[in-house]
Design a protein around this motif. Structure first.
Motif, PDB file in Angstrom:
ATOM      1  N   GLU A   1       0.769  -1.154  -0.056  1.00 20.96           N
ATOM      2  CA  GLU A   1       0.074   0.024   0.014  1.00 20.96           C
ATOM      3  C   GLU A   1       1.038   1.178  -0.063  1.00 20.96           C
ATOM      4  OE1 GLU A   1      -2.127  -0.911   3.456  1.00 20.96           O
ATOM      5  OE2 GLU A   1      -4.000  -1.705   2.392  1.00 20.96           O
ATOM      6  N   SER A   2       1.825   1.346   0.734  1.00 21.66           N
ATOM      7  CA  SER A   2       2.745   2.318   1.015  1.00 21.66           C
ATOM      8  C   SER A   2       3.545   2.653  -0.395  1.00 21.66           C
ATOM      9  CB  SER A   2       3.836   2.158   2.067  1.00 21.66           C
ATOM     10  OG  SER A   2       4.649   3.264   2.066  1.00 21.66           O
ATOM     11  N   LEU A   3       3.869   1.523  -0.949  1.00 18.23           N
ATOM     12  CA  LEU A   3       4.844   1.510  -2.343  1.00 18.23           C
ATOM     13  C   LEU A   3       3.790   2.107  -3.418  1.00 18.23           C
ATOM     14  CD1 LEU A   3       7.288   0.782  -3.840  1.00 18.23           C
ATOM     15  CD2 LEU A   3       6.554  -1.394  -4.107  1.00 18.23           C
ATOM     16  N   THR A   4       2.598   1.580  -3.637  1.00 20.24           N
ATOM     17  CA  THR A   4       1.579   2.021  -4.463  1.00 20.24           C
ATOM     18  C   THR A   4       1.053   3.439  -4.419  1.00 20.24           C
ATOM     19  OG1 THR A   4       0.148   0.967  -3.601  1.00 20.24           O
ATOM     20  CG2 THR A   4       1.219  -0.271  -5.217  1.00 20.24           C
ATOM     21  N   ASP A   5       1.213   3.937  -3.185  1.00 17.02           N
ATOM     22  CA  ASP A   5       0.636   5.281  -3.049  1.00 17.02           C
ATOM     23  C   ASP A   5       1.419   6.183  -3.733  1.00 17.02           C
ATOM     24  OD1 ASP A   5      -1.260   4.898  -1.049  1.00 17.02           O
ATOM     25  OD2 ASP A   5      -0.077   5.237   0.708  1.00 17.02           O
ATOM     26  N   ASN A   6       2.828   6.094  -4.144  1.00 18.37           N
ATOM     27  CA  ASN A   6       3.516   6.673  -5.025  1.00 18.37           C
ATOM     28  C   ASN A   6       2.873   6.528  -6.756  1.00 18.37           C
ATOM     29  OD1 ASN A   6       5.651   7.694  -7.137  1.00 18.37           O
ATOM     30  ND2 ASN A   6       7.101   6.990  -5.575  1.00 18.37           N
TER      31      ASN A   6
END
Length: 271
Positions: A17-22
């Motif tokens: 989730e954190s990665l795909t927030d980018n």
């Protein structure tokens, strides 16, 4: 999953989730690459045992992942899988299951980013109902002797150009690599992932006749008030219920159908 594996999966999901927030990260590409890693781990039993061996350091296992995957997949995928193997796992098979779940979740996130998650949810549900209503189709999609390429071609014929590309990829992955799951349970697991992404629950609603938009809104609002969360309705039409509405959320069933009341009356008379 239980214990350490459940915690490891939760950590992996948070990382995804954190990665795909980018916005620069291609979630669909992540999904494809994680699916490839899943196939590798599923095939190579000795490798997944090494990567879940509690006697080896997390850093050592992460370095092994980097040496195997660097240049084959993106750096983001290498980082995600490295994070997974640094965690502790209750069983080596759980690592494969977690990687597969993250691949599906990345596909769900990709659909959400494209504004098509509602379409994907509805298409998965409708496809499940079509399969449930056709023994011949279900057999063709689950026959162990049928090749993966043959099944993928059938899915493309059925859904290609008619469904969202994310839906096609999810269903194709499920039928070509079921890993012991039934088709129905696999589709249900994808629906739950989509619901979890939205922070809502899914209600399976069975009625004798289609509901109007107003009735759907009222039912969703009533269930949302009851469960304290947004509720997404998957509606199945079944003339056998004769009237009323049957709602299933998880293991809980609210049955207000005429058929259930008639059955109750019959049992009371027989008793």
């Amino acid at each position: 999953m239980i214990g350490a594996s459940r915690e490891a999966l939760a950590a992996g999901r948070e990382s995804l989730e954190s990665l795909t927030d980018n916005t620069s990260v291609d979630a669909a590409k992540l999904a494809e690459e994680l699916a490839a890693v899943t196939a590798l781990l599923d095939r190579e039993v000795s490798l997944r045992r090494v990567l879940t061996d509690p006697s080896r350091s997390g850093q050592d296992k992460a370095q092994l992942v980097a040496s195997l995957l660097s240049g084959q997949v993106s750096g983001e995928t290498v980082d995600l899988v490295s994070g997974l193997v640094r965690s502790r796992w209750s069983g080596s098979r759980d690592l494969v299951d977690a990687t597969e779940q993250l691949a599906a979740y990345a596909e769900i996130i990709s659909a959400e980013k494209a504004g098509s998650l509602d379409d994907v949810e509805d298409e998965l549900f409708r496809f499940g109902r079509v399969v449930a209503g056709s023994h011949e189709l279900r057999s063709a999609l689950t026959e162990p002797k049928a090749g993966a390429a043959e099944k993928a071609a059938l899915i493309k014929k059925l859904l290609g150009g008619r469904a969202n590309p994310g839906t096609v990829r999810l269903v194709t992955s499920l039928v070509t690599n079921p890993r012991g799951r039934s088709l129905e349970l696999g589709l249900e697991s994808y629906s739950k992932l989509a619901a979890a992404r939205r922070g809502r629950v899914v209600a399976m609603v069975t009625t004798a006749v289609p509901l109007s938009d107003h009735q759907k809104e009222r039912l969703a609002a009533a269930l949302g008030g009851l469960y304290g969360r947004e509720v997404h309705l998957n509606i199945d039409i079944d003339p056998e219920v004769r009237g009323g509405v049957r709602v299933q959320i998880g293991d809980e069933i609210i049955d207000g159908t005429v058929s259930s009341r008639l059955e109750g009356a019959r049992q009371a008379l027989e008793g």
